[in-house]
Design a protein around this motif. Sequence first.
Motif, short mmCIF file in Angstrom:
data_model
loop_
_atom_site.label_atom_id
_atom_site.label_comp_id
_atom_site.label_asym_id
_atom_site.label_seq_id
_atom_site.Cartn_x
_atom_site.Cartn_y
_atom_site.Cartn_z
N LYS A 175 37.66 33.39 26.91
CA LYS A 175 38.83 32.51 26.98
C LYS A 175 40.07 33.24 26.44
CE LYS A 175 39.28 29.36 23.84
NZ LYS A 175 39.13 28.19 23.00
N VAL A 176 39.97 33.86 25.27
CA VAL A 176 41.10 34.57 24.66
C VAL A 176 41.56 35.70 25.58
CG1 VAL A 176 41.76 36.07 22.73
CG2 VAL A 176 40.52 33.95 22.29
N ARG A 177 40.63 36.47 26.10
CA ARG A 177 40.98 37.59 26.97
C ARG A 177 41.63 37.10 28.27
NH1 ARG A 177 35.90 40.60 28.11
NH2 ARG A 177 35.64 39.61 26.14
N THR A 178 41.08 36.04 28.86
CA THR A 178 41.60 35.52 30.12
C THR A 178 42.98 34.89 29.94
OG1 THR A 178 39.33 35.12 30.85
CG2 THR A 178 41.07 34.02 32.08
N LEU A 179 43.16 34.08 28.89
CA LEU A 179 44.48 33.49 28.62
C LEU A 179 45.53 34.59 28.42
CD1 LEU A 179 43.79 30.53 26.16
CD2 LEU A 179 44.83 30.38 28.41
N SER A 180 45.18 35.60 27.63
CA SER A 180 46.12 36.68 27.33
C SER A 180 46.47 37.46 28.60
CB SER A 180 45.53 37.61 26.27
OG SER A 180 45.27 36.87 25.08
N MET A 181 45.47 37.76 29.43
CA MET A 181 45.73 38.47 30.69
C MET A 181 46.58 37.63 31.63
SD MET A 181 42.28 40.67 31.69
CE MET A 181 42.08 39.61 33.07
N PHE A 182 46.27 36.34 31.72
CA PHE A 182 47.03 35.44 32.59
C PHE A 182 48.51 35.43 32.20
CE2 PHE A 182 48.70 31.04 33.07
CZ PHE A 182 48.82 31.02 34.45
N PHE A 183 48.79 35.23 30.92
CA PHE A 183 50.19 35.18 30.49
C PHE A 183 50.85 36.55 30.56
CE2 PHE A 183 49.07 30.99 28.85
CZ PHE A 183 50.14 30.28 29.37
N GLY A 184 50.08 37.61 30.37
CA GLY A 184 50.63 38.95 30.52
C GLY A 184 51.08 39.24 31.93
N ARG A 185 50.42 38.62 32.89
CA ARG A 185 50.83 38.78 34.29
C ARG A 185 51.99 37.88 34.65
NH1 ARG A 185 45.04 39.85 36.65
NH2 ARG A 185 45.00 42.08 36.29
#
Length: 161
Positions: A19-29
């Motif tokens: 969840k942490v990795r996916t949220l961070s990647m999503f917002f980074g994009r």
Amino acid sequence: MSQLFNIVSNINKLPTPLKVRTLSMFFGRVIPFAGTSNVQIEELNQERSVLIIKNKKKVQNHIKGVHAAAMALLAESATGFLCGMNCPDDKLLLIKSMNLNYVRRAKGDLKAVAELTDEQRQQMINNDKGDISVKITVTDEDNQEPLTCEMIWAWVPKKRK
């Protein structure tokens, strides 16, 4: 609810590390500047956001601490993502004011915790336009506050009348 709320709600169903990795990647994009500095999202829901920025070379200043601009990015991102979770899709969310006071030297990684009250959330949903001051606390690895912040977010209708 907003499209952002729906996306984040689905991501929040994942196991914590994913969840942490996916949220961070999503917002980074979605927000490339946040991605460039590797802002990590530990928690994000309609009431609260918790974001981390690691004290790594790409965000450091000349004294090997997190740069003042990176601290501002962390605080702005924590409040902005939180407001985005509550702002309906027919409204445009904008930062209106950032008041940052750097009060001590930061040590290590930084954590930002932003919170909205039920009343603030309802204002965003029910009023065509308005603004709110979002509560935000930024702490370092010693649990001290290297800066104090006030972030004021505004919203207006996407379509002008």
